[in-house]
Structure formats: structure tokens, C-alpha cells
Design an enzyme around this catalytic site. Structure first.
Site, PDB file in Angstrom:
ATOM      1  N   ARG A   1       0.844  -1.191   0.000  1.00 25.01           N
ATOM      2  CA  ARG A   1       0.000   0.000   0.000  1.00 25.01           C
ATOM      3  C   ARG A   1       0.876   1.238   0.000  1.00 25.01           C
ATOM      4  O   ARG A   1       2.067   1.188   0.307  1.00 25.01           O
ATOM      5  CB  ARG A   1      -0.928   0.001   1.218  1.00 25.01           C
ATOM      6  CG  ARG A   1      -0.178   0.139   2.502  1.00 25.01           C
ATOM      7  CD  ARG A   1      -1.028   0.658   3.649  1.00 25.01           C
ATOM      8  NE  ARG A   1      -0.341   0.450   4.917  1.00 25.01           N
ATOM      9  CZ  ARG A   1       0.697   1.152   5.346  1.00 25.01           C
ATOM     10  NH1 ARG A   1       1.195   2.112   4.601  1.00 25.01           N
ATOM     11  NH2 ARG A   1       1.261   0.882   6.505  1.00 25.01           N
TER      12      ARG A   1
ATOM     13  N   VAL B   1       4.383   3.821   7.912  1.00 25.37           N
ATOM     14  CA  VAL B   1       4.136   2.858   8.980  1.00 25.37           C
ATOM     15  C   VAL B   1       2.760   3.084   9.603  1.00 25.37           C
ATOM     16  O   VAL B   1       2.367   4.215   9.859  1.00 25.37           O
ATOM     17  CB  VAL B   1       5.215   2.987  10.073  1.00 25.37           C
ATOM     18  CG1 VAL B   1       4.926   2.088  11.248  1.00 25.37           C
ATOM     19  CG2 VAL B   1       6.574   2.668   9.494  1.00 25.37           C
TER      20      VAL B   1
ATOM     21  N   CYS C   1      -0.281   0.906  12.379  1.00 20.77           N
ATOM     22  CA  CYS C   1      -0.514  -0.180  13.311  1.00 20.77           C
ATOM     23  C   CYS C   1      -1.983  -0.576  13.218  1.00 20.77           C
ATOM     24  O   CYS C   1      -2.862   0.284  13.145  1.00 20.77           O
ATOM     25  CB  CYS C   1      -0.179   0.288  14.730  1.00 20.77           C
ATOM     26  SG  CYS C   1      -0.359  -0.996  15.986  1.00 20.77           S
ATOM     27  N   HIS C   2      -2.241  -1.861  13.184  1.00 16.13           N
ATOM     28  CA  HIS C   2      -3.610  -2.389  13.254  1.00 16.13           C
ATOM     29  C   HIS C   2      -3.727  -3.133  14.571  1.00 16.13           C
ATOM     30  O   HIS C   2      -2.774  -3.783  15.020  1.00 16.13           O
ATOM     31  CB  HIS C   2      -3.899  -3.335  12.089  1.00 16.13           C
ATOM     32  CG  HIS C   2      -3.901  -2.648  10.770  1.00 16.13           C
ATOM     33  ND1 HIS C   2      -4.792  -1.651  10.452  1.00 16.13           N
ATOM     34  CD2 HIS C   2      -3.112  -2.802   9.680  1.00 16.13           C
ATOM     35  CE1 HIS C   2      -4.561  -1.224   9.223  1.00 16.13           C
ATOM     36  NE2 HIS C   2      -3.531  -1.901   8.737  1.00 16.13           N
TER      37      HIS C   2
ATOM     38  N   LEU D   1      -5.520   5.708   6.078  1.00 22.99           N
ATOM     39  CA  LEU D   1      -5.933   5.383   4.726  1.00 22.99           C
ATOM     40  C   LEU D   1      -4.711   4.952   3.927  1.00 22.99           C
ATOM     41  O   LEU D   1      -3.677   5.613   3.964  1.00 22.99           O
ATOM     42  CB  LEU D   1      -6.560   6.632   4.083  1.00 22.99           C
ATOM     43  CG  LEU D   1      -7.118   6.509   2.698  1.00 22.99           C
ATOM     44  CD1 LEU D   1      -8.374   5.643   2.720  1.00 22.99           C
ATOM     45  CD2 LEU D   1      -7.453   7.882   2.156  1.00 22.99           C
ATOM     46  N   GLY D   2      -4.823   3.841   3.255  1.00 19.52           N
ATOM     47  CA  GLY D   2      -3.773   3.372   2.369  1.00 19.52           C
ATOM     48  C   GLY D   2      -4.442   2.663   1.210  1.00 19.52           C
ATOM     49  O   GLY D   2      -5.057   1.612   1.408  1.00 19.52           O
TER      50      GLY D   2
ATOM     51  N   GLY E   1      -7.157  -0.143   2.025  1.00 16.30           N
ATOM     52  CA  GLY E   1      -8.376   0.553   2.413  1.00 16.30           C
ATOM     53  C   GLY E   1      -8.173   1.516   3.555  1.00 16.30           C
ATOM     54  O   GLY E   1      -7.223   2.274   3.570  1.00 16.30           O
TER      55      GLY E   1
ATOM     56  N   ALA F   1      -8.708   2.420   7.998  1.00 15.94           N
ATOM     57  CA  ALA F   1      -8.752   1.918   9.371  1.00 15.94           C
ATOM     58  C   ALA F   1      -9.234   3.056  10.261  1.00 15.94           C
ATOM     59  O   ALA F   1      -8.580   4.095  10.348  1.00 15.94           O
ATOM     60  CB  ALA F   1      -7.374   1.434   9.816  1.00 15.94           C
TER      61      ALA F   1
ATOM     62  N   CYS G   1       2.551   7.033  10.486  1.00 19.50           N
ATOM     63  CA  CYS G   1       2.815   7.556   9.138  1.00 19.50           C
ATOM     64  C   CYS G   1       4.179   8.220   9.027  1.00 19.50           C
ATOM     65  O   CYS G   1       4.417   8.994   8.122  1.00 19.50           O
ATOM     66  CB  CYS G   1       1.717   8.511   8.691  1.00 19.50           C
ATOM     67  SG  CYS G   1       0.083   7.776   8.766  1.00 19.50           S
TER      68      CYS G   1
END
Length: 188
Positions: free
Chosen positions: A48, A52, A54-55, A125-126, A137, A139, A155
Site C-alpha cells: 500500500r 508505517v 498499526c492495526h 488510509l492506504g 483501504g 482503518a 505515518c
């Protein structure tokens, strides 16, 4: 395997275990730790845009898989459609969802995602496109463990901190929506 042009569009909604992802712009230096609450956090390089992120559980992640060229303008048309207009539409959808639950947010020109102010980000957003199909998509942070975002410089932007819908609404003494309610609103 390539997705056939005749395949239907998809809208995938998930929550990921705590994971750090590094986009095409790199940013390994923006990772401060690979451990959260004593557990190792995996790091993945992905295709993407961006740096950087994080999820983590409590974060609503949406992957639209659509052919922009099949959509009406301003998103569609031409060979591939307008990826920039598509990204702004995803930001607007996150913004409308936050507003529905009582939090005013905004896009920040030149910086992807959704912002509470210039230094506080609530949604990431990526996006990309592969063989005519959108990938990756958005997050939206609904109720994640915000400590997960301290593992990185979001980011790769110094001074930026991540927040959540629950954190911001709680500070304003407003009702806290459930994750399912936020997902239903955003997906609609």
C-alpha cells in the site's frame, strides 16, 4: 491469481490482531518497539501507499475491492478511474461516521487519513490499485488499545499521535457507540 474483470465488487470489514505494517514509503526507523504488553508484534511490509501504521483490535478496518472504472464520475471513467477521488471518498465516509456519533473530524490536505486536529489522527488510509481493482483501504480507530500506537511514529510523522472515537467522545462526555454500530454506519 488475478481477479477477473467480471467478478463482483467486495467490501471486507475486519479487525486485525496487533500488527505493524510498513508501506511502500518505508519507515522501519519509525518503529520504536515490536513488543506490546510483553507480547511480540509482527511487522509486515506491504504494497500500500504510505509509511508505517498499526492495526489492532478495536480498530475497524475496511477493504473495498472495486473496479473504479465501472463507477460513475468522479470516481469512475477512463481506464482506471480516479484513485485520488476514491481516497477522498473514503476519508469523507469516515468523517460522516464520526459526525454521526458526535465527533467532528477533518481531512488534512497533503496528509491521508482522518484528523481531529493537525497533530491527532483517528483514521488511516492506504489505497492502491492492482490490475484494475482497488486494494488496501481504511482503518478507523473506534476503541483500540491506544498503547499499540506508541510502538510507532504514525505515518512517520513526528509529533502525530493516534486517538480513537471512544477516547474523544469520552473526553466530551458523549455516549460511546459499540464497534458494530460504527461498522454498520461506515459500511452504509
Amino acid at each position: 491469481m488475478a481477479r477477473p474483470a467480471s467478478a463482483p465488487d467486495l467490501l471486507i470489514s475486519v479487525q486485525h490482531p496487533t500488527t505493524i505494517t510498513v508501506g511502500r514509503r518505508g519507515g522501519e526507523g519509525a518503529i520504536h518497539s515490536r513488543e506490546l504488553h510483553g507480547a511480540a508484534v509482527p511487522v509486515f511490509e506491504i504494497g500500500r501507499g504510505g509509511s508505517v501504521t498499526c492495526h489492532t483490535p478495536g480498530q475497524l478496518v475496511i477493504y473495498p475491492v472495486v473496479q473504479l472504472s465501472r463507477m460513475q464520475a468522479p470516481l469512475g471513467g477512463g481506464t482506471l478511474g480516479d484513485l485520488g477521488a476514491y481516497a477522498r471518498t473514503l476519508e469523507a465516509a469516515m468523517m460522516a461516521t464520526c459526525a454521526h456519533f458526535g465527533l467532528q473530524t477533518r481531512a488534512r490536505p497533503g496528509f491521508a487519513g482522518l484528523w481531529v486536529d493537525d497533530n491527532t489522527k483517528i483514521g488511516s488510509l492506504g489505497v492502491g490499485m492492482r490490475r484494475g481493482w482497488t486494494c488496501h483501504g481504511l482503518a478507523l480507530n473506534v476503541r483500540p488499545d491506544l498503547a499499540a500506537f506508541e510502538l510507532i511514529t504514525p505515518c512517520n510523522l513526528a509529533g502525530v499521535k493516534m486517538t480513537s472515537l471512544h477516547h474523544e467522545l469520552g473526553r466530551a462526555h458523549k455516549p460511546l457507540p459499540g464497534l458494530d454500530a460504527v461498522a454498520d454506519d461506515l459500511l452504509a
